[in-house]
Design a protein around this motif. Structure first.
Motif, PDB file in Angstrom:
ATOM      1  N   ALA A 182       0.698  -1.172   0.047  1.00 49.68           N
ATOM      2  CA  ALA A 182       0.037   0.043   0.033  1.00 49.68           C
ATOM      3  C   ALA A 182       0.911   1.275   0.138  1.00 49.68           C
ATOM      4  N   ALA A 183       1.986   1.280   0.744  1.00 50.17           N
ATOM      5  CA  ALA A 183       2.940   2.398   0.821  1.00 50.17           C
ATOM      6  C   ALA A 183       3.528   2.751  -0.511  1.00 50.17           C
ATOM      7  N   VAL A 184       3.822   1.595  -1.468  1.00 51.29           N
ATOM      8  CA  VAL A 184       4.388   1.783  -2.581  1.00 51.29           C
ATOM      9  C   VAL A 184       3.341   2.171  -3.676  1.00 51.29           C
ATOM     10  N   ALA A 185       2.204   1.744  -3.532  1.00 53.00           N
ATOM     11  CA  ALA A 185       1.061   2.076  -4.193  1.00 53.00           C
ATOM     12  C   ALA A 185       0.781   3.516  -4.239  1.00 53.00           C
ATOM     13  N   ALA A 186       0.967   4.191  -2.854  1.00 54.00           N
ATOM     14  CA  ALA A 186       0.658   5.582  -2.717  1.00 54.00           C
ATOM     15  C   ALA A 186       1.735   6.451  -2.877  1.00 54.00           C
ATOM     16  N   GLY A 187       2.985   6.100  -3.453  1.00 53.98           N
ATOM     17  CA  GLY A 187       4.181   6.840  -3.808  1.00 53.98           C
ATOM     18  C   GLY A 187       5.112   6.631  -2.728  1.00 53.98           C
ATOM     19  N   GLY A 188       5.136   5.856  -1.952  1.00 54.65           N
ATOM     20  CA  GLY A 188       6.328   5.685  -0.874  1.00 54.65           C
ATOM     21  C   GLY A 188       7.438   4.614  -1.323  1.00 54.65           C
ATOM     22  N   HIS A 189       8.293   4.228  -0.516  1.00 62.88           N
ATOM     23  CA  HIS A 189       9.314   3.037  -0.968  1.00 62.88           C
ATOM     24  C   HIS A 189       9.681   2.354   0.203  1.00 62.88           C
ATOM     25  N   VAL A 190      10.373   1.334  -0.090  1.00 63.60           N
ATOM     26  CA  VAL A 190      10.980   0.212   0.773  1.00 63.60           C
ATOM     27  C   VAL A 190      12.256   0.757   1.253  1.00 63.60           C
ATOM     28  N   ALA A 191      12.373   1.197   2.678  1.00 65.72           N
ATOM     29  CA  ALA A 191      13.886   1.730   2.934  1.00 65.72           C
ATOM     30  C   ALA A 191      14.460   0.641   3.516  1.00 65.72           C
ATOM     31  N   ARG A 192      13.892  -0.488   4.129  1.00 66.96           N
ATOM     32  CA  ARG A 192      14.552  -1.886   4.768  1.00 66.96           C
ATOM     33  C   ARG A 192      13.666  -2.903   4.407  1.00 66.96           C
ATOM     34  N   GLU A 193      14.002  -3.805   3.915  1.00 68.63           N
ATOM     35  CA  GLU A 193      13.194  -4.872   3.759  1.00 68.63           C
ATOM     36  C   GLU A 193      12.492  -5.825   5.152  1.00 68.63           C
ATOM     37  N   LYS A 194      11.570  -6.317   5.020  1.00 69.12           N
ATOM     38  CA  LYS A 194      11.024  -7.233   6.314  1.00 69.12           C
ATOM     39  C   LYS A 194      11.995  -8.059   6.803  1.00 69.12           C
ATOM     40  N   SER A 195      12.190  -7.997   7.976  1.00 71.30           N
ATOM     41  CA  SER A 195      13.147  -8.842   8.626  1.00 71.30           C
ATOM     42  C   SER A 195      12.922  -9.584   9.887  1.00 71.30           C
ATOM     43  N   PRO A 196      13.169 -10.642  10.493  1.00 67.03           N
ATOM     44  CA  PRO A 196      12.626 -11.163  11.587  1.00 67.03           C
ATOM     45  C   PRO A 196      13.323 -10.676  12.840  1.00 67.03           C
TER      46      PRO A 196
ATOM     47  N   ASP B 160       8.142   7.605   3.125  1.00 62.68           N
ATOM     48  CA  ASP B 160       6.806   8.067   2.668  1.00 62.68           C
ATOM     49  C   ASP B 160       7.381   9.088   1.394  1.00 62.68           C
ATOM     50  N   PRO B 161       6.448   9.662   0.388  1.00 68.09           N
ATOM     51  CA  PRO B 161       6.812  10.444  -0.610  1.00 68.09           C
ATOM     52  C   PRO B 161       8.000  11.454  -0.292  1.00 68.09           C
ATOM     53  N   ASP B 162       8.101  12.042   0.935  1.00 64.65           N
ATOM     54  CA  ASP B 162       8.789  13.185   1.439  1.00 64.65           C
ATOM     55  C   ASP B 162      10.299  12.390   1.883  1.00 64.65           C
TER      56      ASP B 162
ATOM     57  N   ASN C 169      10.457  10.650   4.660  1.00 62.94           N
ATOM     58  CA  ASN C 169      10.424  10.350   6.096  1.00 62.94           C
ATOM     59  C   ASN C 169      10.342   8.628   6.238  1.00 62.94           C
ATOM     60  N   HIS C 170      11.137   8.166   7.306  1.00 62.76           N
ATOM     61  CA  HIS C 170      11.134   6.487   7.304  1.00 62.76           C
ATOM     62  C   HIS C 170      10.180   6.352   8.530  1.00 62.76           C
ATOM     63  N   ILE C 171       9.331   5.438   8.479  1.00 63.23           N
ATOM     64  CA  ILE C 171       8.639   5.057   9.182  1.00 63.23           C
ATOM     65  C   ILE C 171       8.782   3.408   9.499  1.00 63.23           C
ATOM     66  N   GLY C 172       8.902   3.007  10.904  1.00 62.39           N
ATOM     67  CA  GLY C 172       9.131   1.391  11.201  1.00 62.39           C
ATOM     68  C   GLY C 172       7.897   0.898  10.930  1.00 62.39           C
ATOM     69  N   LEU C 173       7.831  -0.603  10.660  1.00 62.87           N
ATOM     70  CA  LEU C 173       6.718  -1.284  10.788  1.00 62.87           C
ATOM     71  C   LEU C 173       6.752  -2.454  11.557  1.00 62.87           C
ATOM     72  N   PHE C 174       6.029  -2.853  12.424  1.00 64.17           N
ATOM     73  CA  PHE C 174       6.098  -4.072  13.151  1.00 64.17           C
ATOM     74  C   PHE C 174       4.868  -5.061  12.914  1.00 64.17           C
ATOM     75  N   GLU C 175       5.239  -6.151  12.965  1.00 59.90           N
ATOM     76  CA  GLU C 175       4.003  -7.212  12.850  1.00 59.90           C
ATOM     77  C   GLU C 175       4.257  -8.234  13.878  1.00 59.90           C
ATOM     78  N   GLY C 176       3.340  -8.875  14.439  1.00 62.16           N
ATOM     79  CA  GLY C 176       3.445  -9.984  15.462  1.00 62.16           C
ATOM     80  C   GLY C 176       3.390  -9.783  17.024  1.00 62.16           C
ATOM     81  N   ILE C 177       3.943 -10.710  17.491  1.00 58.03           N
ATOM     82  CA  ILE C 177       3.791 -10.782  18.844  1.00 58.03           C
ATOM     83  C   ILE C 177       5.174 -10.310  19.317  1.00 58.03           C
ATOM     84  N   ALA C 178       5.411  -9.239  20.510  1.00 54.40           N
ATOM     85  CA  ALA C 178       6.613  -9.092  21.034  1.00 54.40           C
ATOM     86  C   ALA C 178       6.987  -9.895  22.112  1.00 54.40           C
ATOM     87  N   GLU C 179       8.111 -10.523  22.178  1.00 52.49           N
ATOM     88  CA  GLU C 179       8.418 -11.469  23.237  1.00 52.49           C
ATOM     89  C   GLU C 179       9.275 -10.785  24.143  1.00 52.49           C
ATOM     90  N   VAL C 180       9.530  -9.869  24.103  1.00 57.40           N
ATOM     91  CA  VAL C 180      10.645  -9.042  25.176  1.00 57.40           C
ATOM     92  C   VAL C 180       9.841  -8.048  26.052  1.00 57.40           C
TER      93      VAL C 180
END
Length: 120
Positions: free
Chosen positions: A79-93, A105-107, A109-120
């Motif tokens: 969705a970010a790429v479709a809206a004009g953004g790009h990947v700054a760092r690929e998905k990693s475990p 984002d198109p300007d 700005n870097h935004i981190g994404l988190f998916e899952g269950i935090a174990e710490v």
């Protein structure tokens, strides 16, 4: 935490020990390196809810970065790429049940994404 909540903030520092001392003294944050995350001191605010980590500063990471919880990093990146953004760092475990990535984002700005269950 739920989809769209800010879950974590990384702060780049040139010296992890000095950074931990500074933020602990300034804000009363509890800072420690949980098992399995040596070299990545994590902080917890006095409210016990908000937190993040201190990460080594480098040419590509010079400003604090917020991480937003999402249901699917893959869908959010698309969705970010479709809206004009790009990947700054690929998905990693992070762990067996959690992942992270960074989009810009198109300007730029870097935004981190988190998916899952935090174990710490």
């Amino acid at each position: 935490m739920a989809h769209g909540d800010i879950t974590h903030i990384d702060i780049p520092v040139s010296d992890l020990g000095r950074g931990a001392e500074f933020y602990s003294a300034l804000f009363g944050w509890q800072i420690s390196e949980p098992p399995g995350f040596e070299g990545y001191p994590m902080w917890r605010a006095p409210n016990g809810i908000s937190g993040g980590g201190l990460a080594p500063r480098d040419d590509g990471f010079t400003q604090p970065r917020s991480y937003v919880e999402v249901d699917s990093i893959d869908d959010t990146v698309a969705a970010a790429v479709a809206a004009g953004g790009h990947v700054a760092r690929e998905k990693s475990p992070i762990t067996a049940t959690s992942w992270w990535a960074v989009i810009a984002d198109p300007d730029g700005n870097h935004i981190g994404l988190f998916e899952g269950i935090a174990e710490v």
